[in-house]
Enzyme design. Structure first.
Site, PDB file in Angstrom:
ATOM      1  N   SER A   1       0.833  -1.207   0.000  1.00  0.00           N
ATOM      2  CA  SER A   1       0.000   0.000   0.000  1.00  0.00           C
ATOM      3  C   SER A   1       0.871   1.263   0.000  1.00  0.00           C
ATOM      4  O   SER A   1       0.525   2.260  -0.636  1.00  0.00           O
ATOM      5  CB  SER A   1      -0.965  -0.002   1.186  1.00  0.00           C
ATOM      6  OG  SER A   1      -0.266   0.126   2.396  1.00  0.00           O
TER       7      SER A   1
ATOM      8  N   ASN B   1      13.922   4.073   4.816  1.00  0.00           N
ATOM      9  CA  ASN B   1      12.963   3.064   5.265  1.00  0.00           C
ATOM     10  C   ASN B   1      11.878   3.737   6.089  1.00  0.00           C
ATOM     11  O   ASN B   1      12.078   4.824   6.625  1.00  0.00           O
ATOM     12  CB  ASN B   1      13.714   2.026   6.120  1.00  0.00           C
ATOM     13  CG  ASN B   1      12.780   0.934   6.625  1.00  0.00           C
ATOM     14  OD1 ASN B   1      11.943   0.428   5.870  1.00  0.00           O
ATOM     15  ND2 ASN B   1      12.896   0.571   7.893  1.00  0.00           N
TER      16      ASN B   1
ATOM     17  N   HIS C   1       9.290   2.914   9.341  1.00  0.00           N
ATOM     18  CA  HIS C   1       9.055   1.972  10.433  1.00  0.00           C
ATOM     19  C   HIS C   1       7.761   2.381  11.154  1.00  0.00           C
ATOM     20  O   HIS C   1       7.571   3.569  11.440  1.00  0.00           O
ATOM     21  CB  HIS C   1      10.246   1.987  11.397  1.00  0.00           C
ATOM     22  CG  HIS C   1      10.133   0.946  12.459  1.00  0.00           C
ATOM     23  ND1 HIS C   1      10.401  -0.391  12.230  1.00  0.00           N
ATOM     24  CD2 HIS C   1       9.726   1.031  13.758  1.00  0.00           C
ATOM     25  CE1 HIS C   1      10.190  -1.075  13.342  1.00  0.00           C
ATOM     26  NE2 HIS C   1       9.779  -0.235  14.290  1.00  0.00           N
TER      27      HIS C   1
HETATM   28  C1  GRF Z   1       4.271  -0.612   6.798  1.00  0.00           C
HETATM   29  O1  GRF Z   1       3.543  -0.519   7.970  1.00  0.00           O
HETATM   30  C2  GRF Z   1       5.702  -0.205   7.042  1.00  0.00           C
HETATM   31  O2  GRF Z   1       5.841   0.695   8.084  1.00  0.00           O
HETATM   32  C3  GRF Z   1       6.361  -1.483   7.425  1.00  0.00           C
HETATM   33  O3  GRF Z   1       5.722  -2.464   6.654  1.00  0.00           O
HETATM   34  C4  GRF Z   1       4.407  -2.056   6.351  1.00  0.00           C
HETATM   35  C5  GRF Z   1       4.214  -2.221   4.868  1.00  0.00           C
HETATM   36  O4  GRF Z   1       2.880  -2.067   4.488  1.00  0.00           O
HETATM   37  N1  GRF Z   1       7.779  -1.409   7.252  1.00  0.00           N
HETATM   38  P1  GRF Z   1       2.482  -2.032   2.957  1.00  0.00           P
HETATM   39  O5  GRF Z   1       2.987  -3.310   2.331  1.00  0.00           O
HETATM   40  O6  GRF Z   1       3.092  -0.828   2.373  1.00  0.00           O
HETATM   41  O7  GRF Z   1       0.983  -1.974   2.936  1.00  0.00           O
END
Ligand code: GRF
Length: 305
Positions: A125, A218, A220
C-alpha cells in the site's frame, strides 16, 4: 593538392575560396614586405624578400592550424550529438570541467530524472501511494522521479500486481544472492539512484548500504528508537506498543545503515493510542500516517540530495 581536394569531395565553391585565400595572403604579405623596409629603415631589396618569405610561411601555417582546429571541434560536436549522449548544455560543461559533466549525467544535476527503486515484501500500500504521488498527472514541475524498478522477495506479494499495472519492471530476489552481492549489478543496469524500502522484510546487506550510502530510506511503524530492531515488524510492533501501555505511537522515516532500524531519523509523525485501541485499529492509524507522509518526505529528501 587538387587530387586531394577532389578526393575530399571539395566542391567548386571551396576551390574558389581556397584560391582567393592564397591570393589575398600573397597580396597582404607583399604589401607588408614592401612597407617593412620603410618601417625598419633597412635596404629595401633585402628586407622585402626576407619579410615576404617568412611572413608567407607564418601566415599559411597559422591558417592551416586554425583550420584544423575548427574541423576537429566541429567533428567532436557532431559525434557527441550523433551518440545522443549529451546535449549542448553538457557539451559546454564538458569543456569547462569533465567532473561537472559527469555529475550532470549521473545524478546531481537539478533537472535530471532520478531513478528510484522500491523494495517491498507485502501488500504494497505504501508502494502504491509513492507510485501515485510521483506519476500523478499535473506534477510536471515537481522534480522528475522515475520509479524505475520494484524489487520484491515474495512472488505472491501484492506489490508485484501494483507494479505490473503501472508497467514498472520488477525483479524477484533470492536471499543468498541478495546477501552476497545485493543485486548491485541489476540496480546499476536500471541506473538506480535512490532506494525506498516500503515494507521490505530483509536486512539490507552491507555492500548495498556502502554503494548507496544515504540513498536508502525506510519507514518503520513506530516511534524509533523504541520498538525497533530484529523481529520488530508489522503487527508485532503494535502488539508491543499496546502491551507497554503507550499513550502514543507513530511512524519513523530514516536512512538505512548497517543495523536494523538504526540509521539517522529524517521524520516522525505521531498518533494517539486510545484506551480501547486494538492491534488492528492502531495498524490502520499508522498506515494512514504512512500514506500521508512517506511520499512527501521522499520528495523532500530527493530535493535535498
Ligand atoms: C508498513 O507498515 C511499514 O511501516 C512497514 O511495513 C508495512 C508495509 O505495508 N515497514 P504495505 O505493504 O506498504 O501496505
Amino acid at each position: 593538392m587538387f587530387k586531394w581536394l577532389k578526393h575530399r569531395k571539395a566542391d567548386d565553391k571551396y576551390l574558389v575560396l581556397i584560391g582567393c585565400t592564397f591570393v589575398m595572403t600573397g597580396l597582404l604579405i607583399a604589401w607588408i614586405s614592401r612597407n617593412a623596409a620603410v618601417w625598419l629603415h633597412v635596404s629595401r631589396m633585402c628586407s622585402e624578400d626576407v619579410c615576404f618569405f617568412i611572413g608567407y610561411q607564418v601566415l599559411i601555417l597559422s591558417g592551416l592550424l586554425f583550420w584544423r582546429f575548427l574541423i576537429c571541434l566541429w567533428k567532436y560536436k557532431k559525434k557527441l550529438r550523433k551518440t545522443g549522449s549529451m546535449n549542448s548544455d553538457v557539451f559546454r560543461s564538458k569543456i569547462i570541467s569533465r567532473k561537472m559533466a559527469e555529475a550532470k549525467l549521473y545524478g546531481k544535476a537539478e533537472n535530471r530524472e532520478i531513478n528510484m527503486a522500491i523494495f517491498a515484501s507485502g501488500a504494497g500500500s505504501n508502494a502504491q501511494r509513492i507510485i501515485e504521488h510521483f506519476i500523478a498527472p499535473g506534477q510536471q514541475n515537481r522534480r522528475r522521479v522515475n520509479i524505475a524498478l520494484v524489487v520484491c522477495n515474495n512472488p505472491a506479494a501484492g506489490v508485484l500486481k501494483i507494479a505490473g499495472k503501472q508497467k514498472i519492471p520488477t525483479i524477484i530476489i533470492e536471499k543468498d544472492i541478495f546477501n552476497k552481492d545485493g543485486y548491485l549489478h541489476e540496480l546499476k543496469e536500471y541506473k538506480i539512484d535512490f532506494i525506498v524500502l516500503a515494507g521490505f522484510m530483509w536486512k539490507v546487506p552491507p555492500l548495498l548500504i556502502i554503494s548507496y550510502r544515504n540513498k536508502i530510506i525506510n519507514i518503520h511503524p513506530a516511534l524509533l528508537p523504541k520498538y525497533g530492531g530484529k523481529n520488530m515488524y508489522g503487527n508485532f510492533v503494535h502488539q508491543a506498543v499496546l502491551k507497554a501501555g503507550e499513550k502514543e505511537s507513530g511512524i519513523t522515516i530514516h536512512y538505512v545503515d548497517e543495523l536494523y532500524d538504526h540509521g539517522k531519523i529524517i521524520f516522525q509523525a505521531k498518533c494517539a493510542v486510545d484506551e480501547d485501541e486494538t492491534v488492528e485499529t492502531l495498524a490502520k492509524k499508522i498506515h494512514a500516517l504512512e500514506h500521508e507522509h512517506y511520499p512527501k518526505v521522499i520528495e523532500r529528501v530527493l530535493d535535498a540530495n
